[in-house]
Motif scaffolding. Structure first.
Motif, PDB file in Angstrom:
ATOM      1  N   ALA A 114       0.833  -1.209   0.000  1.00  0.00           N
ATOM      2  CA  ALA A 114       0.000   0.000   0.000  1.00  0.00           C
ATOM      3  C   ALA A 114       0.860   1.249   0.000  1.00  0.00           C
ATOM      4  N   ALA A 115       1.937   1.250   0.781  1.00  0.00           N
ATOM      5  CA  ALA A 115       2.842   2.403   0.823  1.00  0.00           C
ATOM      6  C   ALA A 115       3.517   2.607  -0.530  1.00  0.00           C
ATOM      7  N   LEU A 116       3.955   1.516  -1.169  1.00  0.00           N
ATOM      8  CA  LEU A 116       4.616   1.633  -2.468  1.00  0.00           C
ATOM      9  C   LEU A 116       3.659   2.141  -3.541  1.00  0.00           C
ATOM     10  N   GLU A 117       2.377   1.799  -3.417  1.00  0.00           N
ATOM     11  CA  GLU A 117       1.379   2.222  -4.407  1.00  0.00           C
ATOM     12  C   GLU A 117       0.749   3.577  -4.068  1.00  0.00           C
ATOM     13  N   GLY A 118       1.086   4.148  -2.909  1.00  0.00           N
ATOM     14  CA  GLY A 118       0.457   5.391  -2.507  1.00  0.00           C
ATOM     15  C   GLY A 118      -0.997   5.206  -2.143  1.00  0.00           C
ATOM     16  N   ALA A 119      -1.318   4.071  -1.528  1.00  0.00           N
ATOM     17  CA  ALA A 119      -2.709   3.714  -1.209  1.00  0.00           C
ATOM     18  C   ALA A 119      -3.003   3.928   0.268  1.00  0.00           C
ATOM     19  N   ALA A 120      -4.304   3.937   0.591  1.00  0.00           N
ATOM     20  CA  ALA A 120      -4.725   4.111   1.982  1.00  0.00           C
ATOM     21  C   ALA A 120      -4.601   2.820   2.771  1.00  0.00           C
ATOM     22  N   GLY A 121      -4.837   1.673   2.108  1.00  0.00           N
ATOM     23  CA  GLY A 121      -4.795   0.395   2.805  1.00  0.00           C
ATOM     24  C   GLY A 121      -4.658  -0.742   1.828  1.00  0.00           C
ATOM     25  N   GLY A 122      -4.413  -1.947   2.357  1.00  0.00           N
ATOM     26  CA  GLY A 122      -4.244  -3.088   1.486  1.00  0.00           C
ATOM     27  C   GLY A 122      -4.669  -4.378   2.147  1.00  0.00           C
ATOM     28  N   ILE A 123      -4.894  -5.384   1.329  1.00  0.00           N
ATOM     29  CA  ILE A 123      -5.280  -6.720   1.780  1.00  0.00           C
ATOM     30  C   ILE A 123      -4.423  -7.721   1.028  1.00  0.00           C
ATOM     31  N   ALA A 124      -3.755  -8.611   1.752  1.00  0.00           N
ATOM     32  CA  ALA A 124      -2.995  -9.682   1.125  1.00  0.00           C
ATOM     33  C   ALA A 124      -3.836 -10.945   1.130  1.00  0.00           C
ATOM     34  N   CYS A 125      -3.798 -11.678   0.028  1.00  0.00           N
ATOM     35  CA  CYS A 125      -4.609 -12.889  -0.071  1.00  0.00           C
ATOM     36  C   CYS A 125      -3.840 -13.986  -0.791  1.00  0.00           C
ATOM     37  N   SER A 126      -4.514 -15.066  -1.111  1.00  0.00           N
ATOM     38  CA  SER A 126      -3.834 -16.309  -1.456  1.00  0.00           C
ATOM     39  C   SER A 126      -3.266 -16.390  -2.871  1.00  0.00           C
TER      40      SER A 126
END
Length: 427
Positions: free
Chosen positions: A73-85
């Protein structure tokens, strides 16, 4: 110093994690735990009410997996992120809060073959559908949107052909219709392009590819810009209205983290597309060298593409970093540091020559993957895009006379030498 002011390579090493307060561990530990002890009943209730951020159960949140989501999320300039399978899981996770029976998306016709199958076949079982269009034809994109459309989906650099998408133009269309633009940024990575800066709402990755970079992990990431107003219309009731699947919480009231919290509290809870902590750990280590690797990937790809363009056996090279490419001018705007390391070549000898080339290569690995440190090759029409109709293969850039190359970080002279001897054998 905030994440907004740090450079890319600094974020790739440090973002998303502070040294462990209990042990001082500098590297992100592998938290191999299913559940987490609550301080007391009130603490547990606050976590379940989304009044406090913390860890409950590793299907939802895990410290190692959370650090990975936060770093991307930090690298993309995003507010948040979710990691999945997996990357495919990331695509379903991105759509899940937006869709419902009878709803549709407008998708680029230039997509990875597995994505085309997922969107044209599998999502129908949820009552969803997709309309595929050439995203160069902006009028066709606009015409494909109807009252039931809930997103536009594309890839920054399309797999397999290396075509570069005009993200800015698609974002404007999405904005006019009050729907999000979802961009698969796997082949570009945030080192080459940050789609949110071009108007994307959501960005997805197959972490299996360049983010990890060494062919050891299957994983996916969804990041949210935090800029979309989910309550601006009644199109997204899972986010704008009380969510019956989570005791009536109105996720849009959580501000920029609305999509992220919904994806964890409802999406991961009920779909269970969870990334394992060991896989997250490997991906975190891979990301530490992402900038260094991408610089070498791009430099090698440019040299290899230039050499191939002048070879007598090669009919065409699709690399967008070549001035002859129809995507060249657009690439200077969307991916100014380089057009990635994935592209295709069309051979004059047709299907048979492609099969011979793949069989004759020695340094290249013949695998159904891309974004590895190693150079990789595959014939899409007989493998990754085999399930598509002939017309779909052509639109996706996977014609029978086409071979896909993923250029690695080996010495470029060795990569070219391997291609040279294999092309000679292919005839």
């Amino acid at each position: 110093m905030s994440d907004q002011t740090k450079g890319f390579d600094t974020l790739a090493v440090h973002a998303g994690y502070e040294p462990d307060p209990a042990t001082g561990a500098r590297q992100v530990p592998i938290y191999q735990s299913t559940a987490y002890v609550f301080k007391d009943a009130d603490h547990a209730a606050r976590l379940f009410n989304l009044e406090e951020v913390g860890f409950i159960y590793s299907r939802l949140t895990n410290p190692t997996v959370g650090a990975l989501a936060n770093r991307v999320a930090a690298l993309e300039g995003a507010a948040g992120g979710i990691a999945c399978s997996s990357g495919h899981a990331a695509q379903i996770m991105a759509l899940f809060p937006l869709m419902g029976p009878g709803r549709n998306i407008v998708a680029s016709s230039r997509l990875y073959g597995g994505t085309i199958t997922q969107f044209s076949q599998t999502i129908r079982r949820f009552g969803w559908s997709a309309t595929f269009v050439d995203t160069d034809d902006l009028d066709a994109v606009e015409a494909a949107i109807d009252d039931d459309t809930r997103a536009i989906f594309c890839e920054t650099i399309a797999n397999p052909g290396g075509y570069v998408t005009d993200l800015d133009a698609l974002a404007k269309i999405a904005d006019r219709h009050g729907i999000p633009l979802i961009v698969d940024n796997t082949t570009a990575t945030p080192w080459l392009c940050r789609p949110i800066e071009h108007g994307a709402t959501l960005v997805v990755h197959s972490a299996t590819k360049y983010l990890t970079g060494n062919g050891t992990v299957t994983g996916g990431i969804v990041v949210d810009s935090g800029k979309f107003d989910w309550a601006a219309s009644d199109k997204f009731p899972s986010l704008s209205q009380p969510e019956p699947a989570y005791h009536g919480v109105k996720f849009s009231g959580l501000g920029s983290m609305a999509f992220t919290f919904h994806s964890i509290a409802v999406g991961l809870r009920d779909l269970g597309m969870t990334m394992n902590p060991q896989g997250a750990h490997y991906t975190l280590m891979g990301i530490e060298t992402l900038g260094l690797r991408m610089e070498r990937h791009v430099a090698n790809a440019r040299k290899v593409a230039e050499w191939l363009e002048g070879h007598d056996a090669v009919e065409a090279v699709t690399y967008a970093g070549l001035p002859s490419s129809p995507s060249y001018e657009r690439a200077q705007r969307i991916v100014p540091k380089g057009a990635g390391a994935l592209f295709t070549i069309a051979l004059k000898g047709g299907y048979d020559a492609c099969v011979k080339l793949v069989g004759a290569l020695e340094l290249f690995s013949h695998v159904a993957n891309l974004g590895d440190t190693r150079s990789l090759v595959i014939h899409p029409a007989s493998t990754t895009h085999r399930q598509l109709e002939a017309e779909q293969q052509m639109k996706a850039g996977a014609a029978p006379n086409v071979v896909r190359l993923s250029i690695g970080i080996e010495d470029v002279a060795d990569i070219i030498a391997d291609l040279e001897q294999a092309l000679a054998k292919a005839g």
